[in-house]
Design a protein around this motif. Structure first.
Motif, PDB file in Angstrom:
ATOM      1  N   PRO A   1       0.814  -1.219   0.000  1.00 17.78           N
ATOM      2  CA  PRO A   1       0.000   0.000   0.000  1.00 17.78           C
ATOM      3  C   PRO A   1       0.848   1.269   0.000  1.00 17.78           C
ATOM      4  CG  PRO A   1      -0.031  -1.051   2.163  1.00 17.78           C
ATOM      5  CD  PRO A   1       0.656  -2.002   1.237  1.00 17.78           C
TER       6      PRO A   1
ATOM      7  N   GLU B   1       1.315   4.880   1.483  1.00 18.37           N
ATOM      8  CA  GLU B   1       0.924   5.525   2.729  1.00 18.37           C
ATOM      9  C   GLU B   1       1.399   6.975   2.743  1.00 18.37           C
ATOM     10  OE1 GLU B   1       0.595   1.792   5.848  1.00 18.37           O
ATOM     11  OE2 GLU B   1       2.203   3.266   6.103  1.00 18.37           O
TER      12      GLU B   1
ATOM     13  N   THR C   1       1.405  10.251   5.288  1.00 14.10           N
ATOM     14  CA  THR C   1       1.224  10.561   6.704  1.00 14.10           C
ATOM     15  C   THR C   1       1.512  12.031   6.965  1.00 14.10           C
ATOM     16  OG1 THR C   1       1.945   8.315   7.266  1.00 14.10           O
ATOM     17  CG2 THR C   1       1.918   9.932   9.049  1.00 14.10           C
TER      18      THR C   1
ATOM     19  N   THR D   1      -4.243   5.814   3.004  1.00 16.19           N
ATOM     20  CA  THR D   1      -3.694   4.533   2.551  1.00 16.19           C
ATOM     21  C   THR D   1      -4.410   4.102   1.285  1.00 16.19           C
ATOM     22  OG1 THR D   1      -3.310   3.909   4.860  1.00 16.19           O
ATOM     23  CG2 THR D   1      -3.170   2.157   3.213  1.00 16.19           C
ATOM     24  N   SER D   2      -3.648   3.678   0.288  1.00 12.48           N
ATOM     25  CA  SER D   2      -4.267   3.208  -0.962  1.00 12.48           C
ATOM     26  C   SER D   2      -5.086   1.952  -0.701  1.00 12.48           C
ATOM     27  CB  SER D   2      -3.191   2.934  -2.020  1.00 12.48           C
ATOM     28  OG  SER D   2      -2.278   1.953  -1.565  1.00 12.48           O
TER      29      SER D   2
ATOM     30  N   GLY E   1      -8.303   5.284  -2.353  1.00 12.66           N
ATOM     31  CA  GLY E   1      -7.650   5.229  -1.051  1.00 12.66           C
ATOM     32  C   GLY E   1      -8.606   5.620   0.052  1.00 12.66           C
TER      33      GLY E   1
ATOM     34  N   ARG F   1      -3.594  10.081   8.188  1.00  8.60           N
ATOM     35  CA  ARG F   1      -2.984   9.065   7.337  1.00  8.60           C
ATOM     36  C   ARG F   1      -3.940   8.708   6.192  1.00  8.60           C
ATOM     37  NH1 ARG F   1       1.059   5.255   8.212  1.00  8.60           N
ATOM     38  NH2 ARG F   1       1.172   5.948  10.391  1.00  8.60           N
TER      39      ARG F   1
END
Length: 391
Positions: free
Chosen positions: A50, A52, A54, A85-86, A75, A83
């Motif tokens: 994935p 990420e 942040t 995330t895909s 995502g 955060r």
């Protein structure tokens, strides 16, 4: 006296200065920052790891990940907006660009742009299933076969990417039949009614020597009734049970107790003893003795259309209707290795037996090879477990 007093006055001045110094200025607010994984200019990135993004000392305002065509990658943003995330795999050999904006509590913003490239496989490996996905109900003896279109260099990695889930839970294991084919079977026959899911999660998986999985695939089966046909060569009879209850008894004729030699190769007609698993079936099947090395024009050769044929081995053994041998059925063996039934019995067997149903043969003088068709049940469980690449 004057010197001592002056000294004393100097001390007083120093103390007063210390007592009246200005307070330290307040600490500056921590700046908002953004970090991205993978890093900028990264190459050969896994398409299943994935992405990420942040934010530190800030909340993310926006995140976009695009491929060269401008298509955005899906995502998810965390509840605290710190955060992103895909949520989908990437493509092979493609450039991706990440653009992110975050805002701190003081209103200051941070921006980050990162580009990276995913791995380009030397080869991709595609998994197929047998029985195929079009078959949704199978018998209690059906092993699951995964056939790769190329031999994966790293069998252990390929096997780790495969998973069998069953309800109720069922003990079983994988066994490599050859460099492209791996089978999974339960320790014992499946329990009727079991729901089975097979996942080949190989996309993005390194399979050695530059190979990667081409695509993920999923297969779903339901286990049908326990249909078992037991053939005893001493009695020349087939007994059929369904879920443990006897439902039919048929006279049979199996492979004649003879052999012939062609070009130095001995061809036996004896039907091997062992546990078979029914596979495909044909209303009419063209069969020729040339398929196993006996010329069609030889004394025992043939090229014929055979009715109601259910395959139980890859070497050409079928259970089928044989009106020409009815007088021999229940008495003697006269076939080339197949199990002969009367037209009526052949119709019943054809209509009721299919993928995964069991046929066992006993008391002949040869044994079925475990590599012939789904001869998996002829391998002891301890030996079966040794066939895994993970042991």
């Amino acid at each position: 006296m004057w010197v001592r007093i002056a000294g004393w006055c100097a001390v007083v001045v120093l103390v007063a200065a210390a007592c009246t110094s200005s307070p330290a200025p307040p600490a500056a607010a921590d700046k908002p920052e953004i970090t991205v994984a993978p890093k900028d200019a990264a190459d050969a990135v896994s398409p299943i790891e994935p992405i990420e993004v942040t934010a530190t000392n800030a909340k993310l305002d926006s995140v976009t990940v695009t491929n060269p065509d401008g298509k955005q990658v899906a995502g998810a943003l965390s509840a605290d907006k710190a955060r992103w995330t895909s949520a989908e795999p990437l493509g092979y050999g493609r450039q991706y660009t990440v653009k992110a904006v975050a805002r701190g509590d003081d209103g200051k913003t941070a921006r980050k742009t990162v580009s990276f490239r995913t791995v380009q496989p030397a080869q991709t490996v595609f998994p197929s299933f047998f029985p195929p996905p079009s078959i949704t109900t199978v018998g209690v003896g059906q092993p699951i076969a995964v056939i790769f279109d190329k031999p994966p260099a790293d069998r252990a990695a390929a096997e780790r990417a495969l998973k069998v889930s069953a309800t109720p839970a069922t003990e079983g294991g994988w066994y490599w039949r050859d460099d492209r084919t791996v089978h999974w079977r339960p320790k014992e026959y499946w329990k009727p009614g079991t729901k089975v899911t097979v996942d080949a999660k190989i996309y993005g998986v390194k399979l050695g020597d530059g190979m990667y999985g081409e695509t993920d695939r999923t297969l779903n089966y339901t286990i049908g009734p326990a249909k078992i046909a037991t053939i005893d060569d001493r009695t020349h009879q087939m007994t059929v049970t369904v879920d443990g209850q006897q439902v039919q008894t048929f006279p049979v004729s199996m492979g004649r107790p003879d052999s012939t030699t062609v070009n130095g190769k001995t061809i036996s007609f004896v039907t091997p003893s062992g546990t078979y698993v029914a596979q495909e079936k044909y209303e009419v099947k063209q069969m020729t003795s040339a398929s196993y090395g006996l010329p069609n024009d030889a004394a025992l050769g043939y090229d014929s259309q055979i009715p109601l044929a259910v395959r139980i081995s890859n070497s050409g053994i079928f259970v089928h209707a044989a009106p020409w041998s009815v007088a021999d059925q229940g008495v003697r063996n006269v076939s080339h290795g197949c199990v002969n039934l009367s037209p009526e019995a052949g119709r019943w067997f054809y209509d009721n037996f299919g993928y995964g149903d069991i046929v066992t043969v006993s008391n002949t003088n040869t044994q079925l090879a475990s590599t012939d068709g789904f001869g998996d049940w002829n391998i002891p469980w301890d030996e079966w477990l040794k066939g895994s690449a993970l042991r």
